[in-house]
Design a protein around this motif. Structure first.
Motif, PDB file in Angstrom:
ATOM      1  N   ALA A  16       6.134  13.160  -6.312  1.00 55.58           N
ATOM      2  CA  ALA A  16       4.933  13.952  -6.598  1.00 55.58           C
ATOM      3  C   ALA A  16       4.628  14.855  -5.410  1.00 55.58           C
ATOM      4  N   SER A  17       4.260  16.103  -5.684  1.00 50.31           N
ATOM      5  CA  SER A  17       4.141  17.103  -4.622  1.00 50.31           C
ATOM      6  C   SER A  17       3.052  16.784  -3.595  1.00 50.31           C
ATOM      7  N   ASP A  18       2.006  16.078  -4.019  1.00 45.81           N
ATOM      8  CA  ASP A  18       0.909  15.793  -3.095  1.00 45.81           C
ATOM      9  C   ASP A  18       0.996  14.405  -2.476  1.00 45.81           C
ATOM     10  N   LEU A  19       2.024  13.643  -2.818  1.00 45.81           N
ATOM     11  CA  LEU A  19       2.145  12.265  -2.327  1.00 45.81           C
ATOM     12  C   LEU A  19       2.879  12.240  -0.993  1.00 45.81           C
ATOM     13  N   ARG A  20       2.326  11.506  -0.046  1.00 52.85           N
ATOM     14  CA  ARG A  20       2.972  11.309   1.246  1.00 52.85           C
ATOM     15  C   ARG A  20       3.081   9.809   1.492  1.00 52.85           C
ATOM     16  N   ILE A  21       4.290   9.348   1.760  1.00 49.90           N
ATOM     17  CA  ILE A  21       4.534   7.922   2.015  1.00 49.90           C
ATOM     18  C   ILE A  21       4.791   7.760   3.506  1.00 49.90           C
ATOM     19  N   VAL A  22       4.170   6.745   4.102  1.00 48.84           N
ATOM     20  CA  VAL A  22       4.230   6.573   5.554  1.00 48.84           C
ATOM     21  C   VAL A  22       4.607   5.137   5.894  1.00 48.84           C
ATOM     22  N   ASP A  23       5.654   4.980   6.689  1.00 49.13           N
ATOM     23  CA  ASP A  23       6.027   3.689   7.254  1.00 49.13           C
ATOM     24  C   ASP A  23       5.233   3.530   8.555  1.00 49.13           C
ATOM     25  N   ALA A  24       4.309   2.572   8.569  1.00 48.60           N
ATOM     26  CA  ALA A  24       3.447   2.355   9.734  1.00 48.60           C
ATOM     27  C   ALA A  24       3.757   1.022  10.408  1.00 48.60           C
ATOM     28  N   VAL A  91       0.149   7.040   1.058  1.00 48.84           N
ATOM     29  CA  VAL A  91       0.411   5.619   0.818  1.00 48.84           C
ATOM     30  C   VAL A  91       1.120   5.053   2.047  1.00 48.84           C
ATOM     31  N   LEU A  92       0.540   4.020   2.604  1.00 46.83           N
ATOM     32  CA  LEU A  92       1.039   3.393   3.818  1.00 46.83           C
ATOM     33  C   LEU A  92       1.700   2.056   3.505  1.00 46.83           C
ATOM     34  N   TYR A  93       2.743   1.743   4.252  1.00 44.52           N
ATOM     35  CA  TYR A  93       3.327   0.405   4.152  1.00 44.52           C
ATOM     36  C   TYR A  93       3.861   0.015   5.521  1.00 44.52           C
ATOM     37  N   ASP A  94       4.216  -1.259   5.664  1.00 48.32           N
ATOM     38  CA  ASP A  94       4.839  -1.698   6.911  1.00 48.32           C
ATOM     39  C   ASP A  94       5.775  -2.860   6.613  1.00 48.32           C
ATOM     40  N   ASN A  95       6.484  -3.280   7.635  1.00 48.45           N
ATOM     41  CA  ASN A  95       7.341  -4.463   7.563  1.00 48.45           C
ATOM     42  C   ASN A  95       7.081  -5.339   8.781  1.00 48.45           C
ATOM     43  N   ALA A 117      -4.069   4.843   0.753  1.00 44.82           N
ATOM     44  CA  ALA A 117      -3.838   3.535   0.145  1.00 44.82           C
ATOM     45  C   ALA A 117      -2.801   2.756   0.935  1.00 44.82           C
ATOM     46  N   ILE A 118      -2.786   1.447   0.707  1.00 41.76           N
ATOM     47  CA  ILE A 118      -1.772   0.557   1.261  1.00 41.76           C
ATOM     48  C   ILE A 118      -0.921   0.030   0.106  1.00 41.76           C
ATOM     49  N   LEU A 119       0.388  -0.050   0.327  1.00 45.33           N
ATOM     50  CA  LEU A 119       1.303  -0.590  -0.671  1.00 45.33           C
ATOM     51  C   LEU A 119       1.248  -2.108  -0.622  1.00 45.33           C
ATOM     52  N   ASP A 120       0.851  -2.726  -1.713  1.00 43.72           N
ATOM     53  CA  ASP A 120       0.714  -4.178  -1.763  1.00 43.72           C
ATOM     54  C   ASP A 120       2.084  -4.839  -1.626  1.00 43.72           C
ATOM     55  N   GLY A 121       2.207  -5.686  -0.627  1.00 43.61           N
ATOM     56  CA  GLY A 121       3.479  -6.371  -0.390  1.00 43.61           C
ATOM     57  C   GLY A 121       4.425  -5.645   0.546  1.00 43.61           C
ATOM     58  N   GLY A 122       4.143  -4.366   0.822  1.00 43.53           N
ATOM     59  CA  GLY A 122       4.908  -3.610   1.798  1.00 43.53           C
ATOM     60  C   GLY A 122       6.383  -3.442   1.464  1.00 43.53           C
ATOM     61  N   LEU A 123       7.148  -3.149   2.511  1.00 41.45           N
ATOM     62  CA  LEU A 123       8.578  -2.910   2.330  1.00 41.45           C
ATOM     63  C   LEU A 123       9.295  -4.165   1.832  1.00 41.45           C
ATOM     64  N   ALA A 124       8.827  -5.339   2.269  1.00 39.72           N
ATOM     65  CA  ALA A 124       9.494  -6.582   1.865  1.00 39.72           C
ATOM     66  C   ALA A 124       9.477  -6.737   0.350  1.00 39.72           C
ATOM     67  N   LYS A 125       8.357  -6.466  -0.297  1.00 40.79           N
ATOM     68  CA  LYS A 125       8.277  -6.591  -1.755  1.00 40.79           C
ATOM     69  C   LYS A 125       9.124  -5.513  -2.432  1.00 40.79           C
ATOM     70  N   TRP A 126       9.081  -4.299  -1.883  1.00 39.20           N
ATOM     71  CA  TRP A 126       9.878  -3.202  -2.430  1.00 39.20           C
ATOM     72  C   TRP A 126      11.356  -3.571  -2.442  1.00 39.20           C
TER      73      TRP A 126
END
Length: 287
Positions: A16-24, A91-95, A117-126
């Motif tokens: 999506a053009s307005d979506l930014r995903i960030v590994d924090a 959308v933020l996530y971490d590991n 937003a925060i991704l529920d479960g982060g990279l591990a769930k993904w």
């Protein structure tokens, strides 16, 4: 966009053009811990399109304290260089075991971003779900990020000292019970053990399920109430350096509750000779 999004939702929004995903992802790497390199882990595997937010550098590097907020200008410049800007859905996530996406969430909100937003479960769930990952670095076109800061959600040392006397705000400490009571020494040199007098202890991971997803609703509410927190009174969160205090702040946000955060946290309070320190579950105060 909800403050907490699922892996299924994010998979459907990729591109999506307005979506930014960030590994924090961030690792404190205290003495005795096996060191981990967040940037190297990001380059080895990240959610497609995600950029890496280096929390270790996104701080006030002129301060002796480990994780103090940077200036609004520095923050805005870093966000622009990551391609995060006005109008972005972030959308933020971490590991990280310390759930450091919450720190990035708190910082972005403090500096004026609202659709975060925060991704529920982060990279591990993904990854556990067998979803696609990418390697290397991602670069996005710079976008304007308006320089703005809201200090209402940040507490200073002087404000926290005054609060010990007034008790106007409940102080909730996200560290482990052994660090809170002083049974375990602080890992930072020349830092007293114990906690801020009158504060309550709620270890940050009590807000999470065994699989790393967030507790919700009554279960999340019960975690705070079990620690003696009155959700209808003002709350300030604290921890060792402001990282896991952000986890508590996000949990309160999920419950529809505003809070403030003591940015210096115990790394400041515990090293300051002028502050009183409490020890034990039933408090004795030094200083």
């Amino acid at each position: 966009m909800d403050a907490l999004v699922t892996t299924e939702w994010l998979a459907g929004e990729l591109g999506a053009s307005d979506l930014r995903i960030v590994d924090a992802t961030y690792f404190a790497n205290f003495p005795g811990e096996a060191p981990r390199d967040a940037a190297a882990e990001y380059e080895a595997a990240h959610i497609p399109g995600a950029v890496f937010m280096n929390l270790g550098e996104l701080r006030d590097t002129d301060s002796d304290l480990p994780m103090m907020l940077p200036t609004a200008e520095k923050f805005a410049s870093r966000m622009q260089s990551l391609g995060l800007g006005d109008g972005s859905r972030i959308v933020l996530y971490d590991n990280s075991p310390h759930r450091t996406a919450a720190r990035a969430w708190w910082m972005l909100r403090t500096f004026g971003a609202h659709d975060v937003a925060i991704l529920d479960g982060g990279l591990a769930k993904w990854q556990a779900e067998g979803r696609e990952t990418a390697s290397g670095k991602e670069t996005l076109r710079h976008r304007h990020f308006t320089v703005w800061a809201d200090s209402k959600t940040v507490r200073t040392l002087d404000q926290m000292k005054a609060n010990v006397d007034s008790g106007a705000e409940q102080v909730v400490d996200a560290r482990s019970p052994s660090r809170f009571t002083g049974e375990e020494p602080d890992p930072r040199p020349a830092t007293h053990a114990g906690h801020i007098p009158g504060s309550k202890n709620l270890r940050y991971d009590a807000l999470l399920n065994a699989d790393g997803t967030w507790k919700r609703g009554d279960e999340l509410k019960a975690a705070f109430e079990g620690a003696g927190v009155d959700l209808d009174r003002p709350i300030v969160t604290t921890c060792g350096s402001g990282i896991t205090a952000s986890v508590l702040a996000f949990g309160l946000h999920l419950l529809g509750k505003d809070s403030a955060l003591y940015d210096g946290s115990w790394s400041e309070w515990g090293a300051d000779r002028s502050t009183p320190k409490a020890m034990g579950a039933r408090e004795t105060v030094d200083g």
